[in-house]
Enzyme design. Sequence first.
Site, mmCIF file in Angstrom:
data_model
loop_
_atom_site.group_PDB
_atom_site.id
_atom_site.type_symbol
_atom_site.label_atom_id
_atom_site.label_comp_id
_atom_site.label_asym_id
_atom_site.label_seq_id
_atom_site.Cartn_x
_atom_site.Cartn_y
_atom_site.Cartn_z
ATOM 1 C CE1 TYR A 13 -3.342 2.842 0.509
ATOM 2 C CE2 TYR A 13 -1.847 3.559 2.226
ATOM 3 C CZ TYR A 13 -2.912 3.801 1.395
ATOM 4 O OH TYR A 13 -3.534 5.022 1.432
ATOM 5 C CG HIS A 53 -3.836 0.592 3.745
ATOM 6 N ND1 HIS A 53 -4.810 0.364 2.818
ATOM 7 C CD2 HIS A 53 -3.985 1.884 4.127
ATOM 8 C CE1 HIS A 53 -5.529 1.449 2.626
ATOM 9 N NE2 HIS A 53 -5.043 2.398 3.419
#
Length: 416
Positions: A173, A222
């Site tokens: 991410y 994330h």
Amino acid sequence: MRETQAPWPARDGLRVTSVRAIVTAPEGLPLVVVRVDTNDPGLYGLGCATFTQRFHAVVAAVDQHVAPMLIGRHPADIEDITRMVHLSSYWRGGPVLNSALSGVDQALWDIAGKRAGMPVYELLGGRVRAAADTYLHAAGPTVEATLEHARQILADGYRHVRLQVGGPGLGTYGAAGTPNAYPDSPYPDGWDVQQYLRDTPKLFAAAREALGDEPNLCHDVHHRLTVKQAIGLARALEPYRLFFLEDPIPLELYDRLPEVRAAAPMPLAVGEQVASVADAARLVHGGGVDIIRLHVSAIGGLTPARKIVAMCELMGVGTAWHAPADVSPVGAAANVALDVTSPAFTIQEGHLWPDPVREVFPGTLDPRNGYLYPNDAPGWGIDLDETAAAKYPPVTHLHERWAAKVRRPDGGIEAP
């Protein structure tokens, strides 16, 4: 629209006359701002209602459902209006309705500041600090690219930086990866969790070697790990003294955050996916978070955020409001007003706004030496140029197109 009257006598003639949502994408991501007008010429307020991934739904909620309830109301009745809007849908909460509510709520606070001739932070009790210390994101497909980006950020006066490296495949991410990393797999651009668990400690080992001991380093998982994986990663990162580890496990597993926090040697920063002020309160009280990372629009705006701040102050939990490119400059100003008025403040996520955003939003906050200072103009001190905003129409499904590609090498979909 039919006027709505408060259940008590009017004290003056000031009334809300118009409520509407405005969508613009000067940086490519759709930003939703609510404008509330009054019958006092030139007196209006702006509030952030940005839910980038479902902006059409937020606009419909504002224009078709929320606006009629505000026409004729006195704009000073913020608590009653926001409570009325929150309760009126019966099935309440969620990011769409809360974002619509946030736009109204923040716009009413903007009006309150303008009526008083004061910035919003003074209405909240005044400053306990001059400015909000911020962090920026350093990212790249390789460790060296990430570290070079981090050097640039630190050279600009920042003391905190979040490090993300892409690595093989689609990337982790926040950082692009190397395509076709798994050519013999069903999905060659996949994201491999074991590769991520091996590579992330190497990133931070290299960062301490290259950047030294002084910078405060952060990392965002994330929401992609299991509880056991999150604990293993946290322990592997212990030698590198992270300022915080962000969102190590999915929202659906938040009841197990105390387990992760008990085993993690660094603070946990959690909560940007929370879309209920009640869930945010449970997160603060649950013992599984050191720093709360709420998206203020998703919980309903400044009014509920202030209540969460008060809880954080009593519980010893810090704040670090979510504020990437999909928070409007109005929302960023609301974050900073909370930052400078609360002892619970820990750090503020920062974003460097490009010129098109500043064209659309005059008064956009500009960091200085890694600090964000609130505007001293009445209200938020930020305006919206609707002519400029119209030059940057939004595009639908940008996030969905990316999220559909976030998969493991075997083809199974992964949390984006």
